[in-house]
Design a protein around this motif. Structure first.
Motif, PDB file in Angstrom:
ATOM      1  N   VAL A   1     -29.610  -3.855 -39.571  1.00  0.00           N
ATOM      2  CA  VAL A   1     -28.764  -4.337 -38.479  1.00  0.00           C
ATOM      3  C   VAL A   1     -29.638  -4.645 -37.263  1.00  0.00           C
ATOM      4  O   VAL A   1     -30.456  -3.817 -36.862  1.00  0.00           O
ATOM      5  CB  VAL A   1     -27.713  -3.273 -38.086  1.00  0.00           C
ATOM      6  CG1 VAL A   1     -26.782  -3.821 -37.009  1.00  0.00           C
ATOM      7  CG2 VAL A   1     -26.920  -2.825 -39.293  1.00  0.00           C
ATOM      8  N   PRO A   2     -29.495  -5.830 -36.646  1.00  0.00           N
ATOM      9  CA  PRO A   2     -30.274  -6.143 -35.438  1.00  0.00           C
ATOM     10  C   PRO A   2     -29.980  -5.141 -34.319  1.00  0.00           C
ATOM     11  O   PRO A   2     -28.869  -4.615 -34.213  1.00  0.00           O
ATOM     12  CB  PRO A   2     -29.794  -7.556 -35.060  1.00  0.00           C
ATOM     13  CG  PRO A   2     -29.236  -8.124 -36.329  1.00  0.00           C
ATOM     14  CD  PRO A   2     -28.667  -6.970 -37.084  1.00  0.00           C
ATOM     15  N   SER A   3     -30.973  -4.890 -33.487  1.00  0.00           N
ATOM     16  CA  SER A   3     -30.847  -3.865 -32.443  1.00  0.00           C
ATOM     17  C   SER A   3     -29.740  -4.174 -31.449  1.00  0.00           C
ATOM     18  O   SER A   3     -29.134  -3.262 -30.878  1.00  0.00           O
ATOM     19  CB  SER A   3     -32.177  -3.718 -31.693  1.00  0.00           C
ATOM     20  OG  SER A   3     -32.537  -4.951 -31.088  1.00  0.00           O
ATOM     21  N   GLN A   4     -29.454  -5.468 -31.214  1.00  0.00           N
ATOM     22  CA  GLN A   4     -28.445  -5.842 -30.239  1.00  0.00           C
ATOM     23  C   GLN A   4     -27.058  -5.990 -30.864  1.00  0.00           C
ATOM     24  O   GLN A   4     -26.140  -6.509 -30.244  1.00  0.00           O
ATOM     25  CB  GLN A   4     -28.837  -7.142 -29.529  1.00  0.00           C
ATOM     26  CG  GLN A   4     -28.831  -8.382 -30.408  1.00  0.00           C
ATOM     27  CD  GLN A   4     -30.152  -8.575 -31.135  1.00  0.00           C
ATOM     28  OE1 GLN A   4     -30.929  -7.641 -31.261  1.00  0.00           O
ATOM     29  NE2 GLN A   4     -30.401  -9.777 -31.620  1.00  0.00           N
ATOM     30  N   ASN A   5     -26.893  -5.537 -32.125  1.00  0.00           N
ATOM     31  CA  ASN A   5     -25.619  -5.596 -32.837  1.00  0.00           C
ATOM     32  C   ASN A   5     -25.133  -4.183 -33.136  1.00  0.00           C
ATOM     33  O   ASN A   5     -25.925  -3.252 -33.253  1.00  0.00           O
ATOM     34  CB  ASN A   5     -25.758  -6.364 -34.145  1.00  0.00           C
ATOM     35  CG  ASN A   5     -25.956  -7.864 -33.949  1.00  0.00           C
ATOM     36  OD1 ASN A   5     -25.713  -8.640 -34.842  1.00  0.00           O
ATOM     37  ND2 ASN A   5     -26.428  -8.288 -32.785  1.00  0.00           N
ATOM     38  N   GLU A   6     -23.815  -4.033 -33.254  1.00  0.00           N
ATOM     39  CA  GLU A   6     -23.223  -2.732 -33.578  1.00  0.00           C
ATOM     40  C   GLU A   6     -22.137  -2.930 -34.631  1.00  0.00           C
ATOM     41  O   GLU A   6     -21.256  -3.778 -34.473  1.00  0.00           O
ATOM     42  CB  GLU A   6     -22.624  -2.110 -32.311  1.00  0.00           C
ATOM     43  CG  GLU A   6     -21.899  -0.800 -32.547  1.00  0.00           C
ATOM     44  CD  GLU A   6     -21.177  -0.314 -31.312  1.00  0.00           C
ATOM     45  OE1 GLU A   6     -20.379   0.644 -31.440  1.00  0.00           O
ATOM     46  OE2 GLU A   6     -21.380  -0.910 -30.232  1.00  0.00           O
ATOM     47  N   ILE A   7     -22.222  -2.176 -35.720  1.00  0.00           N
ATOM     48  CA  ILE A   7     -21.206  -2.248 -36.769  1.00  0.00           C
ATOM     49  C   ILE A   7     -19.930  -1.592 -36.243  1.00  0.00           C
ATOM     50  O   ILE A   7     -19.925  -0.417 -35.872  1.00  0.00           O
ATOM     51  CB  ILE A   7     -21.676  -1.541 -38.060  1.00  0.00           C
ATOM     52  CG1 ILE A   7     -22.945  -2.197 -38.598  1.00  0.00           C
ATOM     53  CG2 ILE A   7     -20.569  -1.576 -39.117  1.00  0.00           C
ATOM     54  CD1 ILE A   7     -22.769  -3.616 -39.057  1.00  0.00           C
ATOM     55  N   THR A   8     -18.843  -2.359 -36.194  1.00  0.00           N
ATOM     56  CA  THR A   8     -17.568  -1.830 -35.694  1.00  0.00           C
ATOM     57  C   THR A   8     -16.592  -1.522 -36.814  1.00  0.00           C
ATOM     58  O   THR A   8     -15.634  -0.769 -36.603  1.00  0.00           O
ATOM     59  CB  THR A   8     -16.919  -2.843 -34.731  1.00  0.00           C
ATOM     60  OG1 THR A   8     -16.754  -4.102 -35.407  1.00  0.00           O
ATOM     61  CG2 THR A   8     -17.783  -3.044 -33.499  1.00  0.00           C
ATOM     62  N   GLN A   9     -16.801  -2.122 -37.976  1.00  0.00           N
ATOM     63  CA  GLN A   9     -15.914  -1.877 -39.113  1.00  0.00           C
ATOM     64  C   GLN A   9     -16.671  -2.162 -40.395  1.00  0.00           C
ATOM     65  O   GLN A   9     -17.462  -3.100 -40.463  1.00  0.00           O
ATOM     66  CB  GLN A   9     -14.660  -2.758 -39.018  1.00  0.00           C
ATOM     67  CG  GLN A   9     -13.560  -2.386 -39.991  1.00  0.00           C
ATOM     68  CD  GLN A   9     -12.294  -3.212 -39.770  1.00  0.00           C
ATOM     69  OE1 GLN A   9     -12.140  -3.855 -38.742  1.00  0.00           O
ATOM     70  NE2 GLN A   9     -11.398  -3.199 -40.739  1.00  0.00           N
ATOM     71  N   GLY A  10     -16.433  -1.360 -41.433  1.00  0.00           N
ATOM     72  CA  GLY A  10     -17.147  -1.546 -42.694  1.00  0.00           C
ATOM     73  C   GLY A  10     -18.521  -0.909 -42.641  1.00  0.00           C
ATOM     74  O   GLY A  10     -18.800  -0.042 -41.804  1.00  0.00           O
ATOM     75  N   LYS A  11     -19.409  -1.354 -43.513  1.00  0.00           N
ATOM     76  CA  LYS A  11     -20.764  -0.809 -43.540  1.00  0.00           C
ATOM     77  C   LYS A  11     -21.760  -1.908 -43.880  1.00  0.00           C
ATOM     78  O   LYS A  11     -21.415  -2.945 -44.449  1.00  0.00           O
ATOM     79  CB  LYS A  11     -20.866   0.329 -44.555  1.00  0.00           C
ATOM     80  CG  LYS A  11     -20.547  -0.061 -45.990  1.00  0.00           C
ATOM     81  CD  LYS A  11     -20.677   1.141 -46.913  1.00  0.00           C
ATOM     82  CE  LYS A  11     -20.378   0.749 -48.372  1.00  0.00           C
ATOM     83  NZ  LYS A  11     -20.547   1.898 -49.295  1.00  0.00           N
ATOM     84  N   TRP A  12     -23.022  -1.657 -43.501  1.00  0.00           N
ATOM     85  CA  TRP A  12     -24.093  -2.625 -43.701  1.00  0.00           C
ATOM     86  C   TRP A  12     -24.406  -2.756 -45.188  1.00  0.00           C
ATOM     87  O   TRP A  12     -23.917  -1.989 -46.018  1.00  0.00           O
ATOM     88  CB  TRP A  12     -25.312  -2.200 -42.888  1.00  0.00           C
ATOM     89  CG  TRP A  12     -26.416  -3.223 -42.838  1.00  0.00           C
ATOM     90  CD1 TRP A  12     -27.648  -3.111 -43.381  1.00  0.00           C
ATOM     91  CD2 TRP A  12     -26.368  -4.505 -42.219  1.00  0.00           C
ATOM     92  NE1 TRP A  12     -28.389  -4.243 -43.129  1.00  0.00           N
ATOM     93  CE2 TRP A  12     -27.621  -5.132 -42.415  1.00  0.00           C
ATOM     94  CE3 TRP A  12     -25.389  -5.206 -41.514  1.00  0.00           C
ATOM     95  CZ2 TRP A  12     -27.926  -6.408 -41.945  1.00  0.00           C
ATOM     96  CZ3 TRP A  12     -25.693  -6.466 -41.031  1.00  0.00           C
ATOM     97  CH2 TRP A  12     -26.940  -7.058 -41.257  1.00  0.00           C
ATOM     98  N   PHE A  13     -25.242  -3.746 -45.517  1.00  0.00           N
ATOM     99  CA  PHE A  13     -25.524  -4.062 -46.917  1.00  0.00           C
ATOM    100  C   PHE A  13     -26.066  -2.850 -47.682  1.00  0.00           C
ATOM    101  O   PHE A  13     -26.957  -2.145 -47.199  1.00  0.00           O
ATOM    102  CB  PHE A  13     -26.546  -5.202 -47.008  1.00  0.00           C
ATOM    103  CG  PHE A  13     -26.153  -6.425 -46.210  1.00  0.00           C
ATOM    104  CD1 PHE A  13     -24.830  -6.825 -46.114  1.00  0.00           C
ATOM    105  CD2 PHE A  13     -27.105  -7.168 -45.532  1.00  0.00           C
ATOM    106  CE1 PHE A  13     -24.460  -7.951 -45.397  1.00  0.00           C
ATOM    107  CE2 PHE A  13     -26.756  -8.289 -44.799  1.00  0.00           C
ATOM    108  CZ  PHE A  13     -25.421  -8.672 -44.721  1.00  0.00           C
TER     109      PHE A  13
END
Length: 845
Positions: free
Chosen positions: A592-604
């Motif tokens: 995940v890029p540093s300037q992004n935040e996961i708000t729902q679900g999960k990363w790859f």
């Protein structure tokens, strides 16, 4: 003899004027006059300053679009629009945007051309220099190139390998390279668009023969003038606009700047609202005290035969005279204060602030008059009911209760004034309801605390015992004082913390080492040598992101609407689901890029293929859900991906951001170019010319000028916010002073009684100090808690900040409250404590 000829009507008018001048001379009108004047002064000063600062911020921001408003279309705009604008006294300028190839010295370069009329820019300046030598200095000009000349950015000059004075072929026309284009006020900040900036005169466009049927061209018309005239013009224009024509200003675009400007204006609006609330509290306290001071004169008038009707007429006129006099004083001092404020801000901002409208004067007068009327209405009615026997029994009338209806009318008055000032329901409601909750809860708590004071069991002769006894004796009055103290402290804490949070958020997004340049169109083969070259020169990067152009084609096998051509009479597919309307820049990443935040679900997941992460705004627009399938079209190839997460993207960060990020297995086989954000120190700027000459296909986008403008705007806004905060804090202090003054006479009576009973001066002084200390401590604690709750709501719903609690102010609030209220209270009554008993008795009589 002359008095006998005076009519009854003239008599009560004369009495009202005599009463007014007598009390004015004796200083008995000081409290209420000061309170009303304070309200008018506060509102006029804050309204005028915030109005002028708001205009200044907007004018400063408008330089980012080189105008006040912009009208754009993919098709030529009717001449009627410009002709009609002259009737509204608006200045206009024309622009045409297109991409084309430039030729010179057997070199060619795809460039982004902007053709402008002689009036461009309407706001801001163009920054140019005469050549590429190190000795050439930048300077500002107010107009663009003349016909036959072309201004080129440094990257274009390097790519074409030419110097100033050489000829450049643009379509069918040869132009002279006249100047180096350094900065444009409305240069697009889009790291994926062409950065080879070129400026020509719009009169040269026909001769170039570049624009042909089917060419991708964007036409724009700029407008500047008085805001009211622009609004009136838009009312005429709006019904005539077609779907492919867009009208906008700097605050309409979802950009870093628009968000900053909106936040600044909301903060200034908040400051004005808090000033109104503080002023209203001061008037409410002083109006009640004013009417109580008139109990004895009213009883005397009734004893001498004055009717209730005549008493009512006398004191209504008397209050009107007081109100008019106080409003005039408030307007005078408010005007002087805002002149001082504007002069200071103009010097700090290094620019003259625009003139304020008449609206602040109207709001200030309306606030003073409305507050004086509404907050004095019930006390006046009580005043008229004072019995004549009060001349014999001074306690008659003192037990008149506060009407719930009066409290309700007062609350509605404050809310109405806030709504009048702001014009916004949400912000007014949040502040009003949080303050109302504070008032209700704190009043109940204070009554319980003060009534329980007798059970503490302190030593009868101690200062603490005397202080607590005093609190208990004046339980109702102290409860009102406590509420006023807490409300003032709450509003000041609220504004102070919010100001720091806003400015810290701005500064965190633009740190000293923020990226100030981008490298675009880097191929895979160029990655290693370019990274080595940058590392050798000490230039840091955010890493290189692979990018592939692609279209979001379908969601769950439902095709999205594609672009349609009005020029070719093509109709929009009404059945297709709304899509993006353009190709997107896609990338693949493992983290995940540093300037992004996961708000729902999960990363790859590792080892899982065919996944996609979507920006939450795009997901909401397309009504996506976790688990949905999206189809991506790249060239003639298409494939599906499963949506596994939504991301909150910080678009304000100067780093590459993407709407859709795919898992590596989906895109790694497609040819890609790479992009990176760089932080280039000023001394290393020239050395990048070597990189551009070595790799002429690479595009470097310099955003230093953009960052400089943003930082300049932030600096000016911060100065403005700080100054407004000082004004509101000053108003809060005056509210506390008015509260202490309201109880001054009663405290003088207590001092006389205590001295008569043999109490020493030190005991009385310490007891007074402890009393104010306890009031400030309780007020500060409750104010801090309620201030933090209101902050949490306002940050989330108004300023789009990450709402958070501030435990530190729970400690700081009580300390500030205790220190400020005790110091101020003691200072206010110190003169009283120094007087001997005979002088106090003389004053009281």
């Amino acid at each position: 003899m002359q008095d006998k000829n005076i009519t009854p009507q003239a008599l009560w008018v004369k009495l009202a004027f005599r009463l007014f001048f007598r009390e004015l001379k004796r200083g008995e009108l000081t409290i209420i006059t000061a309170a009303i004047a304070l309200a008018v002064l506060t509102v006029l000063t804050l309204s005028s300053v915030t109005d002028r600062i708001g205009q200044s911020i907007e004018q400063k921001s408008n330089t980012f679009i080189a105008a006040d408003r912009k009208l754009g279309s993919a098709h030529p705009l009717p001449d009627e629009y410009k002709t009609k604008s002259k009737e509204y006294l608006l200045k206009t300028a024309d622009q045409i945007f297109f991409d084309t190839m430039l030729f010179a010295n057997d070199n060619l370069q795809l460039s982004s051309v902007k053709a402008v009329s002689k009036e461009y820019p309407l706001r801001g300046e163009l920054i140019i220099k005469d050549d590429l030598t190190e000795q050439a200095n930048d300077y500002a000009v107010k107009t663009g190139p003349t016909p036959g000349n072309i201004w080129l950015s440094e990257s274009v000059l390097y790519a074409l390998d030419i110097k100033i004075g050489d000829k450049v072929e643009l379509g069918a026309m040869n132009l002279i390279a006249q100047k180096v284009l350094v900065e444009e006020p409305d240069a697009p900040f889009n790291i994926f668009s062409a950065s080879r900036r070129v400026l020509i005169n719009i009169e040269d466009v026909p001769a170039t023969q570049v624009i042909q049927p089917g060419s991708r061209v964007y036409y724009a018309m700029l407008f500047a003038g008085d805001e009211d005239n622009i609004v009136s013009y838009y009312k005429w224009l709006k019904p005539k606009l077609s779907e492919n024509q867009s009208w906008w200003g700097v605050k309409d675009k979802q950009s870093w700047l628009s968000g900053s400007v909106n936040r600044a204006e909301k903060f200034l609006l908040l400051a004005g609202l808090l000033g109104i609330m503080l002023a209203a509290v001061a008037i409410a306290v002083s109006a009640k005290r004013y009417c109580e001071n008139q109990y004895d004169p009213v009883a005397m008038m009734k004893t001498l035969g004055g009717s209730r009707s005549n008493v009512r007429k006398i004191f209504v006129l008397h209050l009107s005279l007081v109100t008019i006099f106080a409003i005039a004083i408030g307007l005078l001092f408010g005007f002087a204060l805002q002149l001082i404020a504007v002069d200071y801000l103009s010097q700090s901002m290094d620019q003259a602030l625009p003139e304020a409208s008449i609206r602040p004067w109207f709001i200030a007068i309306a606030t003073g008059a409305t507050c004086a009327l509404m907050f004095s209405l019930k006390p006046l009615l009580d005043l008229f009911d004072i019995p004549p026997l009060r001349v014999l029994r001074r306690s008659l009338g003192d037990s008149i209760a506060v009407s719930k209806l009066h409290l309700l009318l007062s609350a509605l008055t404050i809310f109405s004034l806030m709504l009048l000032f702001s014009g916004q329901w949400m912000i007014s409601s949040i502040l009003f309801l949080s303050s109302a909750a504070l008032v209700g809860i704190l009043y109940g708590i204070s009554r319980l605390l003060f009534k329980a004071g007798r059970g503490i069991g302190l030593s009868p002769g101690s200062s603490w015992s005397l202080a607590i006894a005093s609190l208990q004796k004046r339980a109702s009055a102290n409860s009102v004082q406590l509420v006023s103290f807490a409300l003032a402290i709450k509003l000041l804490l609220f504004l102070l913390v919010l100001k720091n949070d806003i400015i810290n958020d701005w500064q965190s997004q633009l740190p000293v080492d923020a990226p100030n340049a981008f490298l675009v169109n880097v191929t895979h083969e160029q990655l290693d040598p370019i990274e080595n070259m940058l590392s050798a020169k000490g230039i840091s990067t955010t890493g290189f992101y692979p990018t592939v152009r692609g279209r979001l084609n379908a969601v769950n096998d439902e095709l999205l609407a594609r672009d349609y051509s009005e020029q070719d009479n093509e109709k929009k597919d009404e059945e297709a689901k709304s899509g993006i309307g353009r190709e997107l820049n896609l990338t693949w990443l493992t983290e995940v890029p540093s300037q992004n935040e996961i708000t729902q679900g999960k990363w790859f997941d590792t080892g899982v293929t065919g996944e996609a992460s979507v920006e939450e705004g795009l997901a909401e627009r397309l009504e996506l859900k976790i688990g949905d399938s999206i189809e991506i079209l790249i060239g003639s190839e298409r494939f599906n991906a499963k949506v596994t997460s939504f991301r909150k993207v910080n678009w304000s960060s100067l780093k590459p951001n993407f709407f859709i990020i795919l898992s590596p297995d989906l895109l790694s086989s497609f040819p890609a170019t790479y992009i990176s954000a760089l932080h280039v120190p000023k001394e290393s700027k020239k050395s990048l010319n070597v990189l551009l000459k070595t790799y002429p296909t690479i595009t470097m986008i310099d955003v230093d000028s953009f960052i400089k403008q943003i930082r300049s705007t932030i600096s000016q806004v911060s100065i403005a916010i700080g100054f407004v905060l000082v004004i509101v804090m000053f108003c809060g202090g005056l509210v506390l002073i008015s509260q202490v003054q309201a109880s001054l006479q009663e405290r003088m009576q207590e001092v006389v009684i205590l001295r008569t009973l043999g109490a020493k001066g030190r005991l009385i002084k310490l007891a007074t100090l402890y009393e104010f200390f306890l009031l400030g401590l309780i007020a500060g604690l409750v104010a801090a808690i309620f201030s933090d709750i209101a902050l949490l709501l306002v940050q989330q719903h108004m300023f789009e900040l990450a709402g958070k609690l501030h435990p530190m102010i729970w400690l700081v609030g009580p300390l500030i409250g205790a220190g400020f209220v005790s110091s101020l209270g003691y200072f206010m009554i110190a003169k009283t404590l120094k007087k001997n008993t005979s002088d106090l008795l003389r004053v009281l009589s």
